[in-house]
Design a protein around this motif. Structure first.
Motif, PDB file in Angstrom:
ATOM      1  N   MET A 147      27.769  33.169  -1.727  1.00  0.00           N
ATOM      2  CA  MET A 147      29.090  33.821  -1.670  1.00  0.00           C
ATOM      3  C   MET A 147      30.064  33.076  -2.587  1.00  0.00           C
ATOM      4  N   ARG A 148      30.888  33.847  -3.314  1.00  0.00           N
ATOM      5  CA  ARG A 148      31.857  33.221  -4.216  1.00  0.00           C
ATOM      6  C   ARG A 148      33.229  33.838  -4.028  1.00  0.00           C
ATOM      7  N   LEU A 149      34.259  33.053  -4.312  1.00  0.00           N
ATOM      8  CA  LEU A 149      35.624  33.574  -4.344  1.00  0.00           C
ATOM      9  C   LEU A 149      36.231  33.108  -5.652  1.00  0.00           C
ATOM     10  N   ARG A 150      36.574  34.087  -6.497  1.00  0.00           N
ATOM     11  CA  ARG A 150      37.091  33.738  -7.817  1.00  0.00           C
ATOM     12  C   ARG A 150      38.615  33.764  -7.811  1.00  0.00           C
ATOM     13  N   LEU A 151      39.202  32.589  -7.907  1.00  0.00           N
ATOM     14  CA  LEU A 151      40.660  32.498  -8.022  1.00  0.00           C
ATOM     15  C   LEU A 151      40.966  32.313  -9.497  1.00  0.00           C
ATOM     16  N   ARG A 152      42.247  32.289  -9.824  1.00  0.00           N
ATOM     17  CA  ARG A 152      42.580  32.126 -11.232  1.00  0.00           C
ATOM     18  C   ARG A 152      42.100  30.763 -11.734  1.00  0.00           C
ATOM     19  N   GLY A 153      41.128  30.769 -12.649  1.00  0.00           N
ATOM     20  CA  GLY A 153      40.669  29.521 -13.253  1.00  0.00           C
ATOM     21  C   GLY A 153      39.812  28.643 -12.356  1.00  0.00           C
ATOM     22  N   VAL A 154      39.505  29.075 -11.154  1.00  0.00           N
ATOM     23  CA  VAL A 154      38.713  28.254 -10.224  1.00  0.00           C
ATOM     24  C   VAL A 154      37.762  29.168  -9.474  1.00  0.00           C
ATOM     25  N   GLU A 155      36.549  28.679  -9.225  1.00  0.00           N
ATOM     26  CA  GLU A 155      35.637  29.463  -8.412  1.00  0.00           C
ATOM     27  C   GLU A 155      35.235  28.650  -7.177  1.00  0.00           C
ATOM     28  N   LEU A 156      35.422  29.209  -6.004  1.00  0.00           N
ATOM     29  CA  LEU A 156      34.957  28.567  -4.774  1.00  0.00           C
ATOM     30  C   LEU A 156      33.592  29.169  -4.471  1.00  0.00           C
ATOM     31  N   GLU A 157      32.694  28.327  -3.983  1.00  0.00           N
ATOM     32  CA  GLU A 157      31.331  28.799  -3.799  1.00  0.00           C
ATOM     33  C   GLU A 157      30.769  28.315  -2.472  1.00  0.00           C
ATOM     34  N   TRP A 158      30.031  29.170  -1.785  1.00  0.00           N
ATOM     35  CA  TRP A 158      29.371  28.801  -0.532  1.00  0.00           C
ATOM     36  C   TRP A 158      27.876  29.028  -0.701  1.00  0.00           C
ATOM     37  N   ALA A 159      27.098  28.005  -0.396  1.00  0.00           N
ATOM     38  CA  ALA A 159      25.645  28.142  -0.456  1.00  0.00           C
ATOM     39  C   ALA A 159      25.196  29.132   0.612  1.00  0.00           C
ATOM     40  N   ALA A 160      24.063  29.828   0.359  1.00  0.00           N
ATOM     41  CA  ALA A 160      23.541  30.770   1.356  1.00  0.00           C
ATOM     42  C   ALA A 160      23.088  30.006   2.596  1.00  0.00           C
ATOM     43  N   GLU A 161      22.464  28.860   2.382  1.00  0.00           N
ATOM     44  CA  GLU A 161      22.034  28.009   3.497  1.00  0.00           C
ATOM     45  C   GLU A 161      23.058  26.903   3.678  1.00  0.00           C
ATOM     46  N   ARG A 162      23.403  26.584   4.884  1.00  0.00           N
ATOM     47  CA  ARG A 162      24.319  25.482   5.188  1.00  0.00           C
ATOM     48  C   ARG A 162      25.617  25.525   4.394  1.00  0.00           C
ATOM     49  N   PRO A 163      26.321  26.659   4.385  1.00  0.00           N
ATOM     50  CA  PRO A 163      27.575  26.726   3.619  1.00  0.00           C
ATOM     51  C   PRO A 163      28.618  25.752   4.168  1.00  0.00           C
ATOM     52  N   ARG A 164      29.328  25.108   3.267  1.00  0.00           N
ATOM     53  CA  ARG A 164      30.374  24.169   3.685  1.00  0.00           C
ATOM     54  C   ARG A 164      31.673  24.950   3.868  1.00  0.00           C
ATOM     55  N   VAL A 165      32.221  24.877   5.063  1.00  0.00           N
ATOM     56  CA  VAL A 165      33.468  25.590   5.362  1.00  0.00           C
ATOM     57  C   VAL A 165      34.622  24.880   4.646  1.00  0.00           C
ATOM     58  N   LEU A 166      35.472  25.651   3.979  1.00  0.00           N
ATOM     59  CA  LEU A 166      36.600  25.066   3.248  1.00  0.00           C
ATOM     60  C   LEU A 166      37.869  25.105   4.104  1.00  0.00           C
ATOM     61  N   VAL A 167      38.712  24.102   3.902  1.00  0.00           N
ATOM     62  CA  VAL A 167      39.933  23.986   4.696  1.00  0.00           C
ATOM     63  C   VAL A 167      41.152  24.200   3.806  1.00  0.00           C
ATOM     64  N   MET A 168      41.994  25.140   4.234  1.00  0.00           N
ATOM     65  CA  MET A 168      43.234  25.468   3.517  1.00  0.00           C
ATOM     66  C   MET A 168      44.394  24.850   4.308  1.00  0.00           C
ATOM     67  N   GLY A 169      45.114  23.922   3.692  1.00  0.00           N
ATOM     68  CA  GLY A 169      46.226  23.262   4.368  1.00  0.00           C
ATOM     69  C   GLY A 169      47.512  24.068   4.209  1.00  0.00           C
ATOM     70  N   ILE A 170      48.308  24.119   5.271  1.00  0.00           N
ATOM     71  CA  ILE A 170      49.534  24.940   5.285  1.00  0.00           C
ATOM     72  C   ILE A 170      50.756  24.114   4.892  1.00  0.00           C
ATOM     73  N   VAL A 171      51.537  24.640   3.940  1.00  0.00           N
ATOM     74  CA  VAL A 171      52.856  24.066   3.640  1.00  0.00           C
ATOM     75  C   VAL A 171      53.877  25.191   3.807  1.00  0.00           C
ATOM     76  N   ASN A 172      54.697  25.117   4.837  1.00  0.00           N
ATOM     77  CA  ASN A 172      55.699  26.151   5.086  1.00  0.00           C
ATOM     78  C   ASN A 172      57.074  25.677   4.618  1.00  0.00           C
ATOM     79  N   ALA A 173      57.555  26.245   3.507  1.00  0.00           N
ATOM     80  CA  ALA A 173      58.906  25.926   3.023  1.00  0.00           C
ATOM     81  C   ALA A 173      59.884  26.918   3.663  1.00  0.00           C
ATOM     82  N   THR A 174      59.948  26.866   4.993  1.00  0.00           N
ATOM     83  CA  THR A 174      60.775  27.818   5.753  1.00  0.00           C
ATOM     84  C   THR A 174      61.668  27.031   6.712  1.00  0.00           C
TER      85      THR A 174
END
Ligand code: HH2
Length: 283
Positions: free
Chosen positions: A1-28
């Motif tokens: 599985m892949r997620l293509r962002l601008r200029g960057v590709e995130l990738e998950w292996a079919a076996e044992r995919p590593r879960v990615l962590v998105m950190g929150i910054v709220n400028a509110t």
């Protein structure tokens, strides 16, 4: 599985995919868990650096609270909060940065500054314009399922077929995005924990994230410090870490790809253990 962002590709292996962590910054000034703490660019950039040091794979920067009952923020005000903070963060960290906005004008300005993805909690409810902006910049797009609007969504959420309706809503949003020119590989989907959902709906969605695998896109989920945890434990947002870790652990077992959280270091450690159990021999 892949997620293509601008200029960057995130990738998950079919076996044992590593879960990615998105950190929150709220400028509110008013986010339910951390409002008012990161309005200043310097404070937001310090926080961003800390989240990356704790193991964030990407960041999500927002300037409009979407907590239940939140009033809409005009685009010029959202932009005035977001853009100085975003600019400083982009100059400070070297991971992909998503912007949490539903407004095409704000997204366009953020992508011009160099953001990599747009995180739309409305799932393109207002139509394809936001997706067209993402397509023009080659940016990623996170599509979130929401029933209603932040002002009304928690009044009386109702589904005849929760998993079917959330999946169909996200499939329709993906179609709108692709129709506006976004590459399918640039899209991830999110069931929208707390966005027009009862406590029971949230629990079922976390348990049955696998029901979204049929969409063929990476699954993002954001249970962090949310009110279903408060309802179960009767604790305020600052005391919802254990509940957040439990929700993230279950989401790992259910096949999540990305977790959007406030407590990056703790979630990273919990996820590592959850992944090891997920990947252990079954007997
Ligand atoms: N939840 C919130 C905001 N953005 N984006 C995605 N993709 N998924 C979510 O579940 C999600 C989201 C709400 O949380 P937070 O940003 O912490 O609070 P507020 O909306 O009050 O700023």
């Amino acid at each position: 599985m892949r997620l293509r962002l601008r200029g960057v590709e995130l990738e998950w292996a079919a076996e044992r995919p590593r879960v990615l962590v998105m950190g929150i910054v709220n400028a509110t000034p008013d986010s339910f868990a951390d409002g008012g703490r990161y309005l200043e660019p310097a404070a937001a950039a310090r926080h961003a650096r800390r989240l990356v040091a704790e193991g964030a794979d990407l960041l999500d920067v927002g300037a409009e609270s979407t907590r239940p009952g939140a009033p809409p923020v005009p685009a010029d005000e959202e932009g005035a909060r977001l853009l100085p903070v975003l600019e400083r963060i982009l100059a400070t960290v070297d991971c992909p940065v998503s912007v949490d906005t539903s407004k095409p004008a704000v997204a366009d300005a953020a992508l011009r500054l160099g953001a990599h993805m747009v995180n739309d909690v409305t799932g393109l409810a207002a139509g394809p314009e936001l997706a067209a902006v993402c397509a023009r910049h080659g940016a990623g797009l996170a599509l979130v399922h929401m029933q209603g609007t932040p002002r009304t969504m928690q009044v009386a959420p109702h589904y005849d077929d929760l998993l079917g309706e959330v999946r169909a809503g996200l499939a329709a949003a993906v179609d709108v995005a692709v129709g506006a020119g976004v590459a399918p590989e640039a899209i991830c989907v999110d069931p929208g924990i707390g966005f027009g959902k009862t406590v029971a709906h949230n629990l079922t969605l976390l348990k049955r994230l696998d029901a979204l695998q049929a969409l063929g896109r990476p699954i993002l989920v954001g249970p962090s410090r949310k009110s279903f945890i408060g309802a179960l434990l009767d604790v305020p947002p600052a005391e919802r870490l254990e509940g957040t870790l439990a929700a993230c652990t279950v989401a790992v077992t259910a096949g999540v790809h990305l977790l959007r959280v406030h407590d990056v270091g703790a979630v990273r450690r919990a996820v590592r253990v959850a992944e090891a159990i997920r990947d252990a021999p079954a007997g």
